[in-house]
Write an enzyme that holds these catalytic residues in place. Structure first.
Site, PDB file in Angstrom:
ATOM      1  CD  GLU A 148      79.783  12.559  38.430  1.00 60.02           C
ATOM      2  OE1 GLU A 148      80.546  13.027  37.660  1.00 60.02           O
ATOM      3  OE2 GLU A 148      79.532  13.123  39.703  1.00 60.02           O
ATOM      4  CD  GLU A 242      82.545  15.428  42.616  1.00 59.90           C
ATOM      5  OE1 GLU A 242      83.359  15.298  41.610  1.00 59.90           O
ATOM      6  OE2 GLU A 242      81.475  15.214  42.724  1.00 59.90           O
TER       7      GLU A 242
HETATM    8 MN    MN Z   1      80.435  14.207  41.221  1.00 64.45          MN
END
Ligand code: MN
Length: 290
Positions: A148, A242
């Protein structure tokens, strides 16, 4: 193949007791998602047999993400921390394999937190070495990793897609891809389309979050540019919503992410809204790309 749409477990629950797990999986299905992303801060807390049975019952797939704590920092020069971090990553990989998943995502190359100085070259070598060995362990199980790309306040190893690609090149393993997140890209990139086009078929996973991490469409993220570019490059992997609010707290992760204020109380309304928003953007982008 169409994208599977996911929702992060922190929308539903901060811990993973049997009751939390049932509620989270039930609500993931009820709000129209296909995938539930588990927070793997402590993989040992997840009862994999129980969770897998629930996922099967509701026909939900699991993904999992992890961000290393400082004392498990694989980008450190402290070899004790590097070894602890590698052990935690391997444990998370084992958990996801037991849940029937084929991947592990998140900040797998660094601790998550505000660093006081740049990453050293020795620290970077340690991070590359650990990601390479965890990637090899993943490959043995037919799994892959997604690194990420997060903003400068959460890692000092890389903060942009271009720099992340250089790191992945150093790792040199085919089963290591990028995990993009619109919240972080909105802070660090010049725009949201070019980085997606640059990453292209090396995108392994996507997080969709608003600039304040609350309701989609109520902040400054340029979702038209982002989803347009995803359609252009033909991304067909998972896209997970998210969002974080002080209404749902996981003691360690919430503090690391600086979740200090209430962005929403009604998680079900938030998730239904996000499902419709993401579905609508994907459909519009596909029409424009065809
Ligand atoms: Mn994230």
């Amino acid at each position: 193949m169409a994208n599977r749409l996911g929702v992060h477990s922190l929308v539903w629950a901060g811990t993973w007791s049997v009751e939390d797990a049932r509620r989270a999986v039930t609500l993931t299905r009820a709000t129209g998602f296909d995938v539930l992303e588990l927070a793997l801060s402590d993989p040992a807390c997840i009862d994999t047999a129980e969770t897998r049975a629930l996922l099967t019952e509701f026909n939900i797939a699991a993904t999992g993400s992890l961000a290393l704590p400082m004392e498990y920092d694989v980008s450190s020069e402290d070899l004790g921390a590097v070894r602890r971090g590698e052990g935690l990553l391997l444990a998370a990989l084992t958990t996801m394999h037991a849940l029937g998943a084929d991947s592990l995502y998140g900040v797998l190359y660094s601790a998550l937190g505000k660093y006081a100085q740049p990453c050293t070259s020795a620290g970077r070598r340690n991070a590359v070495g650990v990601v390479r060995s965890v990637a090899d362990a993943a490959a043995e199980r037919g799994m892959r990793l997604g690194l990420e790309v997060v903003n400068r306040y959460e890692t000092n190893v890389f903060n942009t897609v271009a720099d992340a690609l250089r790191f992945v090149d150093e790792v040199g393993r085919d089963n290591v891809r990028l995990h993009l997140d619109t919240y972080h890209m909105n802070i660090e990139e010049r725009g949201l389309a070019d980085p997606v086009r640059t990453a292209g078929d090396r995108i392994g996973y996507v997080h969709v979050g608003e600039s304040h991490r609350g309701y989609l469409g109520t902040g400054t993220v340029d979702f038209d540019a982002f989803f347009g570019a995803l359609a252009d490059v033909g991304y067909n992997g998972d896209i997970t919503f998210e969002s974080f609010s002080s209404a749902v707290v996981e003691p360690r992760l919430s503090s690391t992410l600086a979740v200090w204020r209430n962005l929403w109380d009604d998680a079900e309304d938030l998730a239904r809204h996000a499902r419709a928003f993401i579905g609508g953007r994907i459909a519009a982008a596909q029409v424009l790309a065809s």
